[in-house]
Design a protein around this motif. Structure first.
Motif, PDB file in Angstrom:
ATOM      1  N   GLY A  94      20.976  32.539  17.523  1.00 32.96           N
ATOM      2  CA  GLY A  94      20.279  31.470  18.228  1.00 32.96           C
ATOM      3  C   GLY A  94      19.578  30.508  17.285  1.00 32.96           C
ATOM      4  N   LYS A  95      18.917  31.054  16.273  1.00 32.93           N
ATOM      5  CA  LYS A  95      18.211  30.197  15.314  1.00 32.93           C
ATOM      6  C   LYS A  95      19.199  29.335  14.525  1.00 32.93           C
ATOM      7  N   LEU A  96      20.308  29.932  14.103  1.00 30.22           N
ATOM      8  CA  LEU A  96      21.301  29.175  13.343  1.00 30.22           C
ATOM      9  C   LEU A  96      21.995  28.137  14.211  1.00 30.22           C
ATOM     10  N   ARG A  97      22.251  28.473  15.466  1.00 30.80           N
ATOM     11  CA  ARG A  97      22.885  27.511  16.380  1.00 30.80           C
ATOM     12  C   ARG A  97      22.009  26.261  16.517  1.00 30.80           C
ATOM     13  N   ASP A  98      20.713  26.474  16.671  1.00 33.88           N
ATOM     14  CA  ASP A  98      19.799  25.341  16.822  1.00 33.88           C
ATOM     15  C   ASP A  98      19.637  24.568  15.513  1.00 33.88           C
ATOM     16  N   TYR A  99      19.514  25.292  14.414  1.00 32.73           N
ATOM     17  CA  TYR A  99      19.299  24.645  13.115  1.00 32.73           C
ATOM     18  C   TYR A  99      20.500  23.808  12.704  1.00 32.73           C
ATOM     19  N   LEU A 100      21.683  24.354  12.905  1.00 36.46           N
ATOM     20  CA  LEU A 100      22.908  23.689  12.468  1.00 36.46           C
ATOM     21  C   LEU A 100      23.448  22.699  13.501  1.00 36.46           C
ATOM     22  N   LYS A 101      22.943  22.807  14.736  1.00 37.98           N
ATOM     23  CA  LYS A 101      23.412  21.955  15.836  1.00 37.98           C
ATOM     24  C   LYS A 101      24.913  22.134  16.059  1.00 37.98           C
ATOM     25  N   VAL A 102      25.292  23.389  16.257  1.00 42.29           N
ATOM     26  CA  VAL A 102      26.676  23.742  16.562  1.00 42.29           C
ATOM     27  C   VAL A 102      26.734  24.330  17.963  1.00 42.29           C
ATOM     28  N   GLN A 103      27.926  24.290  18.549  1.00 42.03           N
ATOM     29  CA  GLN A 103      28.073  24.776  19.917  1.00 42.03           C
ATOM     30  C   GLN A 103      28.272  26.283  19.983  1.00 42.03           C
ATOM     31  N   ASN A 104      29.129  26.803  19.130  1.00 46.17           N
ATOM     32  CA  ASN A 104      29.448  28.231  19.172  1.00 46.17           C
ATOM     33  C   ASN A 104      29.384  28.819  17.770  1.00 46.17           C
ATOM     34  N   ILE A 105      28.675  29.919  17.638  1.00 45.94           N
ATOM     35  CA  ILE A 105      28.584  30.626  16.376  1.00 45.94           C
ATOM     36  C   ILE A 105      28.742  32.110  16.638  1.00 45.94           C
ATOM     37  N   LEU A 106      29.415  32.788  15.740  1.00 41.54           N
ATOM     38  CA  LEU A 106      29.552  34.242  15.801  1.00 41.54           C
ATOM     39  C   LEU A 106      29.368  34.757  14.383  1.00 41.54           C
ATOM     40  N   ILE A 107      28.254  35.462  14.126  1.00 40.07           N
ATOM     41  CA  ILE A 107      28.040  35.969  12.777  1.00 40.07           C
ATOM     42  C   ILE A 107      28.719  37.325  12.626  1.00 40.07           C
ATOM     43  N   VAL A 108      29.268  37.546  11.433  1.00 40.07           N
ATOM     44  CA  VAL A 108      30.098  38.726  11.169  1.00 40.07           C
ATOM     45  C   VAL A 108      29.690  39.348   9.839  1.00 40.07           C
ATOM     46  N   ASN A 109      30.418  40.396   9.435  1.00 37.77           N
ATOM     47  CA  ASN A 109      29.947  41.231   8.338  1.00 37.77           C
ATOM     48  C   ASN A 109      30.310  40.754   6.936  1.00 37.77           C
ATOM     49  N   ASN A 110      31.168  39.761   6.795  1.00 35.91           N
ATOM     50  CA  ASN A 110      31.384  39.119   5.500  1.00 35.91           C
ATOM     51  C   ASN A 110      32.064  37.774   5.712  1.00 35.91           C
ATOM     52  N   GLY A 111      32.311  37.066   4.621  1.00 33.02           N
ATOM     53  CA  GLY A 111      32.858  35.718   4.740  1.00 33.02           C
ATOM     54  C   GLY A 111      34.364  35.630   4.688  1.00 33.02           C
ATOM     55  N   THR A 171      24.919  35.547  -2.808  1.00 33.18           N
ATOM     56  CA  THR A 171      24.885  34.444  -3.772  1.00 33.18           C
ATOM     57  C   THR A 171      24.781  33.073  -3.109  1.00 33.18           C
ATOM     58  N   LYS A 172      24.885  33.037  -1.789  1.00 37.60           N
ATOM     59  CA  LYS A 172      24.933  31.753  -1.101  1.00 37.60           C
ATOM     60  C   LYS A 172      23.528  31.208  -0.808  1.00 37.60           C
ATOM     61  N   LEU A 173      23.493  29.920  -0.486  1.00 36.54           N
ATOM     62  CA  LEU A 173      22.248  29.223  -0.191  1.00 36.54           C
ATOM     63  C   LEU A 173      21.479  29.925   0.937  1.00 36.54           C
ATOM     64  N   PHE A 174      22.171  30.236   2.020  1.00 34.70           N
ATOM     65  CA  PHE A 174      21.613  31.078   3.083  1.00 34.70           C
ATOM     66  C   PHE A 174      22.409  32.370   3.086  1.00 34.70           C
ATOM     67  N   HIS A 175      21.723  33.510   3.193  1.00 33.50           N
ATOM     68  CA  HIS A 175      22.459  34.765   3.122  1.00 33.50           C
ATOM     69  C   HIS A 175      21.859  35.837   4.033  1.00 33.50           C
ATOM     70  N   THR A 176      22.708  36.812   4.312  1.00 30.96           N
ATOM     71  CA  THR A 176      22.288  38.010   5.040  1.00 30.96           C
ATOM     72  C   THR A 176      22.575  39.238   4.175  1.00 30.96           C
ATOM     73  N   SER A 177      22.524  39.066   2.893  1.00 32.48           N
ATOM     74  CA  SER A 177      22.892  40.007   1.835  1.00 32.48           C
ATOM     75  C   SER A 177      24.411  40.131   1.743  1.00 32.48           C
ATOM     76  N   GLU A 178      25.069  40.428   2.823  1.00 30.64           N
ATOM     77  CA  GLU A 178      26.526  40.350   2.958  1.00 30.64           C
ATOM     78  C   GLU A 178      26.781  39.912   4.387  1.00 30.64           C
ATOM     79  N   GLY A 179      27.648  38.933   4.563  1.00 26.33           N
ATOM     80  CA  GLY A 179      27.893  38.464   5.919  1.00 26.33           C
ATOM     81  C   GLY A 179      28.651  37.159   5.945  1.00 26.33           C
TER      82      GLY A 179
END
Length: 364
Positions: free
Chosen positions: A46-63, A186-194
């Motif tokens: 929810g926070k990322l959806r609002d911050y990024l102004k995107v319609q659909n987001i699904l966070i997962v366990n790596n990139g 290593t990324k600008l925003f991170h979840t340690s791995e995700g």
């Protein structure tokens, strides 16, 4: 090389105060819910959806797994037009999903796929275009969309570096059928791995959702084949702890980029050209030398002074052993042999920045 504690590395993980992280971990402990889309995962989305102004987001366990799932859904074992200048995961995902990478050379200044060369690479076997927003620099998304519509192709963007980038006034994640991002440490925003998926179409989002959770449609029904790409509450806790620091992170990186830009000797090297109408995120600082010999000379001097840059991205991916017969990509091969990313992270002191600039300039 020996791992020295005082070495200046190409990047360093941003760690929020541990008390802030433990605040979110405690919530997971109290709920006794550590995975399967608990409240921390939902809150972070929810926070990322609002911050990024995107319609659909699904966070997962790596990139990487978002690329694999998108290719599973849209690749159909066909030919995928892609860039030879990216991290190896871009090409590896194509091959892993039983598709064939068809490389198109890159633009010498933007370093993204050269959109003017895409159409001639299309064959009856082409099913999708997978392009990378290199170092957060947008591809020519308008041209790519036009080509994709003309030939009825899916467009997948490897946007691993593109967190927070806006193009023509909106999130870069809003382009293509699917965009993917990395939330690696290593990324600008991170979840340690995700990582994450982004898409505009609700039906595509639904397919991505069940594909990331074994195909589940409720506890007992299944839409189709799926895999386990779920992120844990502990990873989401890290993302929630990092999230309030985003303005600080971006400002610090911008300041370092500005210092490099003001003090490096650009008579003897160059850096990436950011596409017009882009609000960039300062994710990497690549410098491109006149030759690989010059790069190696500079790299050696930096290493001798406990500074560890990195050759993002080398080699050009058309030269990978499992891409035999991919053809020559002269621009990508030349850039890949001559590009070096300099240290860039929150906490890189001005004295260290000055040392890096002095050594690079002295090596030229």
């Amino acid at each position: 090389m020996e791992n020295k504690l005082n070495m200046i590395t190409v990047t360093k993980t941003f760690l929020p105060p541990i008390a802030e992280y433990m605040h979110f971990v405690q919530r997971a402990w109290d709920k006794q819910w550590l995975t399967n889309r608990g409240e921390l995962v939902l809150e972070l989305e929810g926070k990322l959806r609002d911050y990024l102004k995107v319609q659909n987001i699904l966070i997962v366990n790596n990139g990487t797994i978002p690329l694999q799932i998108a290719l599973k859904l849209f690749g159909n074992d066909g030919e995928i037009i892609t860039t030879p200048f990216s991290y190896v995961a871009t090409t590896a995902a194509i091959v892993w999903e039983h598709c064939k990478p068809v490389f198109v050379d890159i633009h010498p200044e933007f370093l993204t796929i050269d959109e003017t060369k895409i159409e001639t690479a299309i064959t009856p076997k082409t099913t999708a275009i997978l392009a990378t927003h290199v170092f957060g620099n947008p591809c020519h998304v308008e041209a790519i969309e036009s080509i994709a519509k003309k030939y009825n192709l899916a467009v997948i963007y490897d946007a691993a570096h593109a967190f927070g980038v806006n193009y023509n006034g909106e999130s870069l994640f809003n382009f293509g059928d699917v965009s993917t991002c990395s939330f690696h440490a290593t990324k600008l925003f991170h979840t340690s791995e995700g990582g994450a998926f982004f898409c505009k179409d609700a039906a595509v989002h639904h397919r991505l959702f069940y594909s990331h959770n074994f195909g589940h449609n409720g506890p007992h029904d299944f839409h189709g084949v799926g895999i386990n790409a779920k992120i844990s509450e502990l990873q989401a806790a890290m993302g929630l702890a990092v999230f309030p620091h985003l303005a600080e992170i971006i400002a610090a990186r911008k300041e370092i980029v500005s210092f490099y830009g003001a003090h490096l000797n650009f008579n003897r090297l160059r850096t990436i050209k950011i596409r017009e109408n882009t609000v960039w995120n300062y994710s990497y600082y690549p410098v491109i030398f006149d030759s690989e010999a010059q790069l190696l000379k500079t790299e050696q001097l930096l290493l001798q002074n406990d500074i560890m840059p990195r050759r993002y991205f080398y080699p050009s991916l058309n030269m990978l052993p499992y891409c035999e017969g991919a053809g020559n990509m002269p621009v990508s091969e030349q850039v890949a042999a001559a590009v070096l990313c300099l240290p860039l992270y929150v906490g890189l002191e001005r004295e260290s920045q000055q040392k890096i600039v002095s050594l690079v300039n002295a090596s030229l």
